[in-house]
Enzyme design. Structure first.
Site, PDB file in Angstrom:
ATOM      1  N   THR A  34       0.858  -1.186   0.000  1.00 21.74           N
ATOM      2  CA  THR A  34       0.000   0.000   0.000  1.00 21.74           C
ATOM      3  C   THR A  34       0.900   1.245   0.000  1.00 21.74           C
ATOM      4  OG1 THR A  34      -0.182  -0.059   2.407  1.00 21.74           O
ATOM      5  CG2 THR A  34      -1.914  -1.190   1.145  1.00 21.74           C
ATOM      6  N   THR A  77       1.499   4.392   1.574  1.00 16.89           N
ATOM      7  CA  THR A  77       2.266   4.928   2.702  1.00 16.89           C
ATOM      8  C   THR A  77       3.175   3.863   3.298  1.00 16.89           C
ATOM      9  OG1 THR A  77       0.537   6.542   3.178  1.00 16.89           O
ATOM     10  CG2 THR A  77       2.093   6.073   4.954  1.00 16.89           C
ATOM     11  N   CYS A  78       2.682   2.644   3.377  1.00 13.67           N
ATOM     12  CA  CYS A  78       3.477   1.553   3.953  1.00 13.67           C
ATOM     13  C   CYS A  78       4.719   1.270   3.102  1.00 13.67           C
ATOM     14  CB  CYS A  78       2.624   0.290   4.076  1.00 13.67           C
ATOM     15  SG  CYS A  78       1.114   0.521   5.053  1.00 13.67           S
ATOM     16  N   SER A  79       4.545   1.291   1.786  1.00 18.06           N
ATOM     17  CA  SER A  79       5.642   0.965   0.869  1.00 18.06           C
ATOM     18  C   SER A  79       6.561   2.132   0.559  1.00 18.06           C
ATOM     19  CB  SER A  79       5.078   0.448  -0.467  1.00 18.06           C
ATOM     20  OG  SER A  79       4.491  -0.815  -0.283  1.00 18.06           O
ATOM     21  N   LEU A 111       7.833   1.312   5.925  1.00 18.95           N
ATOM     22  CA  LEU A 111       8.842   0.250   5.874  1.00 18.95           C
ATOM     23  C   LEU A 111      10.206   0.767   5.405  1.00 18.95           C
ATOM     24  CD1 LEU A 111       9.772  -2.677   6.178  1.00 18.95           C
ATOM     25  CD2 LEU A 111       8.742  -3.147   3.926  1.00 18.95           C
TER      26      LEU A 111
END
Length: 170
Positions: A55, A57-59, A63
């Protein structure tokens, strides 16, 4: 992720609580089964949770921040783990794409059992995502939570790698 996810009204884990024991899949190159009680025992750990692999923001931010600062955590003797409600194969593919270094453990909580035990779930049903992990970071020593930082909906501030390094202050 969006601002309109709703969070379940369960009791959220708090500083001083012991990390609950649940079955989980660990990805550190290969996929392995583990129990969280044993995984968090006898180590200092930062666990950060993301709503979903791949996703935006996560990617693009969450992370990668931990990947970029991983050596700083290791130098302080702190293990780093990333939790998401995704299956182990998705987490393994995401780790490859993100070039997650060996030792930064990806935790696949496919059935959300660990996420629910932590009380850190959110409902993404309106977005076709079902039950997910809230965006958060915690610091635990020997399986006991010492710090917990939960993001407000749509934010990425208190659970970043930089924020956790500053908060731990070791």
């Amino acid at each position: 992720m969006g601002d309109t996810f709703t969070c379940e009204s369960r009791m959220t884990i708090q500083p001083g609580d012991t990390i609950p024991d649940a079955s989980i899949k660990i990805i550190d190159g290969d996929i392995q089964s583990a129990q969280t009680g044993a995984l968090f025992a006898d180590r200092h750990t930062v666990l950060f949770g993301v709503p979903g692999a791949f996703t935006p923001t996560c990617s693009n931010k969450h992370l990668p921040g931990y990947v970029g600062h991983f050596s700083e955590f290791r130098a302080q003797g702190i293990s780093v783990m990333c939790l998401a409600v995704n299956d182990a194969y998705v987490m393994q593919a995401w780790a490859r794409v993100q070039r997650v270094p060996a030792g930064l453990l990806m935790l696949a909580d496919g059935n959300a059992s660990f996420t629910r035990a932590l009380g850190l779930e959110l409902d993404g049903t309106d977005f076709g995502m079902g039950l997910r992990t809230r965006r958060f970071a915690l610091y635990a020593e020997n399986g006991v939570v010492r710090q917990l930082h939960i993001e407000a909906p749509g934010e990425l501030r208190v659970s970043t790698a930089e924020a956790m390094l500053a908060a731990i202050g070791r």
